[in-house]
Scaffold this motif. Structure first.
Motif, mmCIF file in Angstrom:
data_model
loop_
_atom_site.group_PDB
_atom_site.id
_atom_site.type_symbol
_atom_site.label_atom_id
_atom_site.label_comp_id
_atom_site.label_asym_id
_atom_site.label_seq_id
_atom_site.Cartn_x
_atom_site.Cartn_y
_atom_site.Cartn_z
ATOM 1 N N UNK A 90 -19.566 31.244 125.801
ATOM 2 C CA UNK A 90 -19.082 31.551 124.447
ATOM 3 C C UNK A 90 -17.705 30.951 124.172
ATOM 4 N N UNK A 91 -16.896 30.745 125.189
ATOM 5 C CA UNK A 91 -15.531 30.246 124.978
ATOM 6 C C UNK A 91 -15.471 28.738 124.735
ATOM 7 N N UNK A 92 -16.225 27.961 125.492
ATOM 8 C CA UNK A 92 -16.161 26.501 125.394
ATOM 9 C C UNK A 92 -16.551 25.996 124.000
ATOM 10 N N UNK A 93 -17.619 26.516 123.376
ATOM 11 C CA UNK A 93 -17.921 26.065 122.010
ATOM 12 C C UNK A 93 -16.795 26.377 121.016
ATOM 13 N N UNK A 94 -16.086 27.475 121.237
ATOM 14 C CA UNK A 94 -14.946 27.789 120.361
ATOM 15 C C UNK A 94 -13.821 26.783 120.551
ATOM 16 N N UNK A 95 -13.602 26.348 121.790
ATOM 17 C CA UNK A 95 -12.592 25.326 122.047
ATOM 18 C C UNK A 95 -12.972 24.013 121.368
ATOM 19 N N UNK A 96 -14.251 23.669 121.415
ATOM 20 C CA UNK A 96 -14.703 22.455 120.752
ATOM 21 C C UNK A 96 -14.521 22.569 119.245
ATOM 22 N N UNK A 97 -14.900 23.722 118.703
ATOM 23 C CA UNK A 97 -14.778 23.927 117.253
ATOM 24 C C UNK A 97 -13.326 23.849 116.799
ATOM 25 N N UNK A 98 -12.399 24.288 117.639
ATOM 26 C CA UNK A 98 -10.977 24.255 117.310
ATOM 27 C C UNK A 98 -10.363 22.877 117.555
ATOM 28 N N UNK A 99 -11.156 21.920 118.028
ATOM 29 C CA UNK A 99 -10.655 20.578 118.279
ATOM 30 C C UNK A 99 -9.933 20.440 119.611
ATOM 31 N N UNK A 100 -10.081 21.409 120.480
ATOM 32 C CA UNK A 100 -9.385 21.393 121.766
ATOM 33 C C UNK A 100 -10.245 20.849 122.900
ATOM 34 N N UNK A 101 -11.501 20.509 122.592
ATOM 35 C CA UNK A 101 -12.414 19.971 123.587
ATOM 36 C C UNK A 101 -13.407 19.058 122.884
ATOM 37 N N UNK A 102 -13.732 17.956 123.534
ATOM 38 C CA UNK A 102 -14.708 17.017 122.982
ATOM 39 C C UNK A 102 -16.124 17.537 123.224
ATOM 40 N N UNK A 103 -17.061 17.050 122.431
ATOM 41 C CA UNK A 103 -18.467 17.440 122.583
ATOM 42 C C UNK A 103 -18.985 17.106 123.982
#
Length: 191
Positions: free
Chosen positions: A125-138
């Motif tokens: 649940x955390x990693x998709x939120x990081x991606x959505x916030x622009x803090x992680x690439x797809x």
């Protein structure tokens, strides 16, 4: 007399070690673990009669040098679920799990498709939120948890584990039902 008592004590200790730990008071216990923790619970199930059932969430059943663990070499007579992902599956995992599955017995393998190794943890649940916030690439997300939606994967993993234990452990309290089919493809894998 002292020597005789000492020999009796040593013989009794050896018998106790062979018999294993004493039975667990109360209902049988279940164990679950992820990665190295999954490896540990599978081996603990093999060695400890107090554990009635276990779930191995993508833990190898061998040493780094390829030597199979005793659970994979000798099997288990109690229920064990081997749950994995299509993103983490490799020849080493397949080989070590197949060695155990070849024995037959109460061992099952399930695979979550479009997911990766860390989907079994809070990262799902955390990693998709990081991606959505622009803090992680797809690509980073895909390599950690896969591309599947956490609104699907989190309940699917939770239900997989809960339903396994509901089938294999006596129930002390009613389990709240979860919908099994939430859009994530769950595949029974035969090796």
């Amino acid at each position: 007399m002292g020597r005789h008592a000492s020999e009796r004590s040593a013989a009794g200790s050896a018998r106790a070690r062979r018999a294993g730990p004493p039975p667990c008071p109360g209902p049988p216990a279940g164990a679950t673990g992820h990665s190295a923790g999954g490896t540990a619970v599978a081996q603990a199930l093999h060695e400890d009669r107090r554990i009635a059932a276990a779930v191995n969430l993508e833990g190898h059943l061998d040493q780094m040098d390829g030597e199979l663990l005793p659970v994979a070499r000798q099997a288990t007579d109690r229920p064990l679920l081997l749950a994995g992902t299509d993103g983490f599956r490799d020849a080493r995992l397949d080989r070590s799990w197949a060695a155990l599955l070849d024995h037959g017995g109460p061992v099952a393998r399930q695979q979550l498709d479009d997911t990766h190794h860390w989907v079994f943890t809070d990262y799902a649940s955390l990693v998709p939120q990081l991606q959505q916030a622009g803090l992680m690439a797809a690509a980073g997300r895909a390599s950690m948890t896969g591309r599947a939606d956490p609104r699907v994967t989190v309940p699917a993993v939770r239900n997989l584990v809960r339903s396994f234990f509901a089938r294999h452990l006596p129930r002390r309290a009613p389990l709240r039902p979860l919908s099994w089919h939430l859009g994530l493809r769950m595949a029974a894998v035969s090796r």
